[in-house]
Design a protein around this motif. Structure first.
Motif, PDB file in Angstrom:
ATOM      1  N   LYS A  69      48.595  31.928  36.648  1.00  0.00           N
ATOM      2  CA  LYS A  69      48.354  31.678  38.067  1.00  0.00           C
ATOM      3  C   LYS A  69      48.005  32.968  38.797  1.00  0.00           C
ATOM      4  CE  LYS A  69      50.657  29.964  42.247  1.00  0.00           C
ATOM      5  NZ  LYS A  69      51.921  29.407  42.790  1.00  0.00           N
ATOM      6  N   ARG A  70      48.689  34.047  38.439  1.00  0.00           N
ATOM      7  CA  ARG A  70      48.470  35.311  39.131  1.00  0.00           C
ATOM      8  C   ARG A  70      47.219  36.029  38.647  1.00  0.00           C
ATOM      9  NH1 ARG A  70      53.217  33.501  39.434  1.00  0.00           N
ATOM     10  NH2 ARG A  70      54.698  34.026  41.081  1.00  0.00           N
ATOM     11  N   THR A  71      46.906  35.917  37.351  1.00  0.00           N
ATOM     12  CA  THR A  71      45.692  36.562  36.851  1.00  0.00           C
ATOM     13  C   THR A  71      44.444  35.835  37.314  1.00  0.00           C
ATOM     14  OG1 THR A  71      45.885  35.315  34.772  1.00  0.00           O
ATOM     15  CG2 THR A  71      46.799  37.541  34.806  1.00  0.00           C
ATOM     16  N   ALA A  72      44.561  34.567  37.645  1.00  0.00           N
ATOM     17  CA  ALA A  72      43.395  33.776  38.052  1.00  0.00           C
ATOM     18  C   ALA A  72      42.799  34.254  39.368  1.00  0.00           C
ATOM     19  CB  ALA A  72      43.772  32.305  38.171  1.00  0.00           C
ATOM     20  N   VAL A  73      43.585  34.938  40.201  1.00  0.00           N
ATOM     21  CA  VAL A  73      43.081  35.356  41.512  1.00  0.00           C
ATOM     22  C   VAL A  73      42.338  36.685  41.440  1.00  0.00           C
ATOM     23  CG1 VAL A  73      44.957  34.139  42.657  1.00  0.00           C
ATOM     24  CG2 VAL A  73      45.214  36.573  42.167  1.00  0.00           C
ATOM     25  N   HIS A  74      42.365  37.333  40.283  1.00  0.00           N
ATOM     26  CA  HIS A  74      41.699  38.620  40.134  1.00  0.00           C
ATOM     27  C   HIS A  74      40.326  38.398  39.518  1.00  0.00           C
ATOM     28  CE1 HIS A  74      45.401  40.887  41.061  1.00  0.00           C
ATOM     29  NE2 HIS A  74      45.992  39.829  40.525  1.00  0.00           N
ATOM     30  N   ASP A  75      39.269  38.811  40.232  1.00  0.00           N
ATOM     31  CA  ASP A  75      37.914  38.477  39.790  1.00  0.00           C
ATOM     32  C   ASP A  75      36.978  39.680  39.760  1.00  0.00           C
ATOM     33  OD1 ASP A  75      37.813  38.901  42.479  1.00  0.00           O
ATOM     34  OD2 ASP A  75      36.783  37.031  42.988  1.00  0.00           O
ATOM     35  N   VAL A  76      37.533  40.875  39.509  1.00  0.00           N
ATOM     36  CA  VAL A  76      36.691  42.063  39.419  1.00  0.00           C
ATOM     37  C   VAL A  76      35.815  41.959  38.176  1.00  0.00           C
ATOM     38  CG1 VAL A  76      36.668  44.575  39.197  1.00  0.00           C
ATOM     39  CG2 VAL A  76      38.422  43.462  40.591  1.00  0.00           C
ATOM     40  N   VAL A  77      34.511  42.198  38.343  1.00  0.00           N
ATOM     41  CA  VAL A  77      33.583  42.141  37.206  1.00  0.00           C
ATOM     42  C   VAL A  77      32.819  43.457  37.126  1.00  0.00           C
ATOM     43  CG1 VAL A  77      33.333  39.646  37.254  1.00  0.00           C
ATOM     44  CG2 VAL A  77      31.811  41.047  38.648  1.00  0.00           C
ATOM     45  N   TYR A  78      32.299  43.755  35.938  1.00  0.00           N
ATOM     46  CA  TYR A  78      31.570  45.003  35.750  1.00  0.00           C
ATOM     47  C   TYR A  78      30.195  44.937  36.416  1.00  0.00           C
ATOM     48  CZ  TYR A  78      29.082  48.840  33.593  1.00  0.00           C
ATOM     49  OH  TYR A  78      28.345  49.990  33.399  1.00  0.00           O
ATOM     50  N   SER A  79      29.793  46.058  37.026  1.00  0.00           N
ATOM     51  CA  SER A  79      28.469  46.157  37.636  1.00  0.00           C
ATOM     52  C   SER A  79      27.793  47.429  37.146  1.00  0.00           C
ATOM     53  CB  SER A  79      28.578  46.193  39.166  1.00  0.00           C
ATOM     54  OG  SER A  79      27.311  46.491  39.741  1.00  0.00           O
ATOM     55  N   ALA A  80      26.623  47.278  36.554  1.00  0.00           N
ATOM     56  CA  ALA A  80      25.878  48.431  36.047  1.00  0.00           C
ATOM     57  C   ALA A  80      25.378  49.328  37.178  1.00  0.00           C
ATOM     58  CB  ALA A  80      24.706  47.959  35.198  1.00  0.00           C
ATOM     59  N   GLU A  81      25.278  48.772  38.384  1.00  0.00           N
ATOM     60  CA  GLU A  81      24.744  49.529  39.517  1.00  0.00           C
ATOM     61  C   GLU A  81      25.804  50.351  40.251  1.00  0.00           C
ATOM     62  OE1 GLU A  81      23.899  46.164  39.106  1.00  0.00           O
ATOM     63  OE2 GLU A  81      22.081  46.881  38.092  1.00  0.00           O
ATOM     64  N   GLN A  82      27.054  50.001  40.078  1.00  0.00           N
ATOM     65  CA  GLN A  82      28.118  50.672  40.823  1.00  0.00           C
ATOM     66  C   GLN A  82      28.766  51.773  40.000  1.00  0.00           C
ATOM     67  OE1 GLN A  82      30.932  47.828  42.330  1.00  0.00           O
ATOM     68  NE2 GLN A  82      29.406  46.665  43.460  1.00  0.00           N
ATOM     69  N   ASP A  83      29.294  52.775  40.695  1.00  0.00           N
ATOM     70  CA  ASP A  83      30.003  53.880  40.073  1.00  0.00           C
ATOM     71  C   ASP A  83      31.206  53.348  39.290  1.00  0.00           C
ATOM     72  OD1 ASP A  83      30.914  56.714  39.790  1.00  0.00           O
ATOM     73  OD2 ASP A  83      32.560  55.947  41.028  1.00  0.00           O
ATOM     74  N   ILE A  84      31.370  53.787  38.016  1.00  0.00           N
ATOM     75  CA  ILE A  84      32.443  53.222  37.206  1.00  0.00           C
ATOM     76  C   ILE A  84      33.828  53.684  37.675  1.00  0.00           C
ATOM     77  CG2 ILE A  84      30.976  52.914  35.199  1.00  0.00           C
ATOM     78  CD1 ILE A  84      32.473  55.270  33.893  1.00  0.00           C
ATOM     79  N   LYS A  85      33.902  54.851  38.305  1.00  0.00           N
ATOM     80  CA  LYS A  85      35.203  55.313  38.793  1.00  0.00           C
ATOM     81  C   LYS A  85      35.729  54.389  39.879  1.00  0.00           C
ATOM     82  CE  LYS A  85      37.669  59.269  40.740  1.00  0.00           C
ATOM     83  NZ  LYS A  85      37.585  60.676  41.187  1.00  0.00           N
ATOM     84  N   SER A  86      34.869  54.006  40.820  1.00  0.00           N
ATOM     85  CA  SER A  86      35.306  53.115  41.894  1.00  0.00           C
ATOM     86  C   SER A  86      35.638  51.727  41.349  1.00  0.00           C
ATOM     87  CB  SER A  86      34.225  53.018  42.970  1.00  0.00           C
ATOM     88  OG  SER A  86      33.021  52.488  42.448  1.00  0.00           O
ATOM     89  N   GLN A  87      34.869  51.279  40.337  1.00  0.00           N
ATOM     90  CA  GLN A  87      35.146  49.974  39.735  1.00  0.00           C
ATOM     91  C   GLN A  87      36.499  49.967  39.020  1.00  0.00           C
ATOM     92  OE1 GLN A  87      31.908  47.770  37.691  1.00  0.00           O
ATOM     93  NE2 GLN A  87      30.670  49.589  38.091  1.00  0.00           N
ATOM     94  N   LEU A  88      36.741  51.006  38.228  1.00  0.00           N
ATOM     95  CA  LEU A  88      37.991  51.071  37.480  1.00  0.00           C
ATOM     96  C   LEU A  88      39.179  51.238  38.430  1.00  0.00           C
ATOM     97  CD1 LEU A  88      39.296  51.035  34.712  1.00  0.00           C
ATOM     98  CD2 LEU A  88      38.948  53.514  34.557  1.00  0.00           C
TER      99      LEU A  88
END
Length: 203
Positions: A69-88
Motif C-alpha cells: 500500500k505504501r510503495t504504491a504511492v511512490h511513482d518516481v521514474v527514470y528520465s534520460a533528460e534530467q540530471d541523475i543526482k536530482s532524480q536519485l
C-alpha cells in the motif's frame, strides 16, 4: 466514476485484518489467539481460517499488504533528460519516508518477537516482500542502460544504498534506540548517501 462494490468475502477479510491489528496491538502477536481475532473481527473462527490458514500467515499478510500500500504511492521514474543526482535525491527521499512510516514500523515492531521465535512459517510470505523489484532497482537498471552509471550489480548496489539509509532512519527507530529523524536530518542523510553513491558509480 462508478465505485466497485466490495464482495462479502472482501469485507470479511478486511474485518479480520482490522481485528488482528487490534489484537496484536493490545495483546502482542504471541498472545493473540485466532479466537480473539475472530471475536474482535465479529466473525466466526472458521471464517478466519477460511481466509488465513494460520496466525503466522495472517501476520505476514498484514505486513505485506501495508508495504504494498505504501510503495504504491511512490511513482518516481527514470528520465534520460534530467540530471541523475536530482532524480536519485528525489527517489531516496521517498525511500526514507517509506522506511520512516510509523504505521509500518509499528506493524513490524509488534510482530518482531514472533518472527524471532517462529520464523519458518513466515519466510515464504516475507520473502515475497523483499524480492519485489523496487522503484530504486528499476531506476538503477535504466540509469545504467542509459550510460549514466558504471556497469554494476543491481542487487548489490541497491543493498548498498538501502543499508546506508536503514542504518540511520529505520533500525535505530524500530528498536527505539533513537528518536525519529527530523526533516533536516533526513535531508542530510539523503544528500550524503547520494553523494557517496554517485562519487563511485556515476560515469
Amino acid at each position: 466514476m462508478t465505485q466497485v462494490k466490495k464482495t462479502r468475502s472482501e469485507l470479511k477479510r478486511e474485518a479480520i485484518i482490522a481485528g488482528a491489528l487490534a489484537a496484536f496491538q493490545q495483546y502482542g502477536v504471541a498472545d493473540s489467539s485466532m479466537d480473539k481475532i475472530a471475536e474482535l473481527a465479529q466473525v466466526s473462527k472458521r471464517t478466519v481460517y477460511n481466509h488465513f490458514e494460520s496466525k503466522e500467515v495472517l501476520v505476514a499478510e498484514i505486513i505485506l499488504a501495508g508495504w504494498e500500500k505504501r510503495t504504491a504511492v511512490h511513482d518516481v521514474v527514470y528520465s534520460a533528460e534530467q540530471d541523475i543526482k536530482s532524480q536519485l535525491t528525489l527517489l531516496l527521499t521517498d525511500e526514507v519516508e517509506l522506511m520512516a512510516d510509523t504505521e509500518m514500523m509499528e506493524l513490524i515492531r509488534i510482530a518482531m518477537a514472533h518472527f524471532l521465535f517462529a520464523p519458518e512459517p513466515l519466510q515464504s510470505k516475507m520473502a515475497k516482500m523483499f524480492e519485489q523489484e523496487t522503484l530504486l532497482k528499476r531506476w538503477l537498471k535504466l540509469a545504467m542502460a542509459d550510460g549514466k552509471l558504471k556497469p554494476l550489480d543491481i542487487d548489490f548496489a541497491h543493498d548498498q544504498i538501502t543499508n546506508l539509509l536503514k542504518a540511520q532512519v529505520f533500525w535505530p527507530q524500530l528498536l527505539r534506540q533513537t528518536a525519529p529523524l527530523s526533516v533536516g536530518e533526513k535531508q542530510h542523510l539523503v544528500e550524503m548517501t547520494v553523494g557517496m553513491f554517485l562519487s563511485y558509480y556515476q560515469v
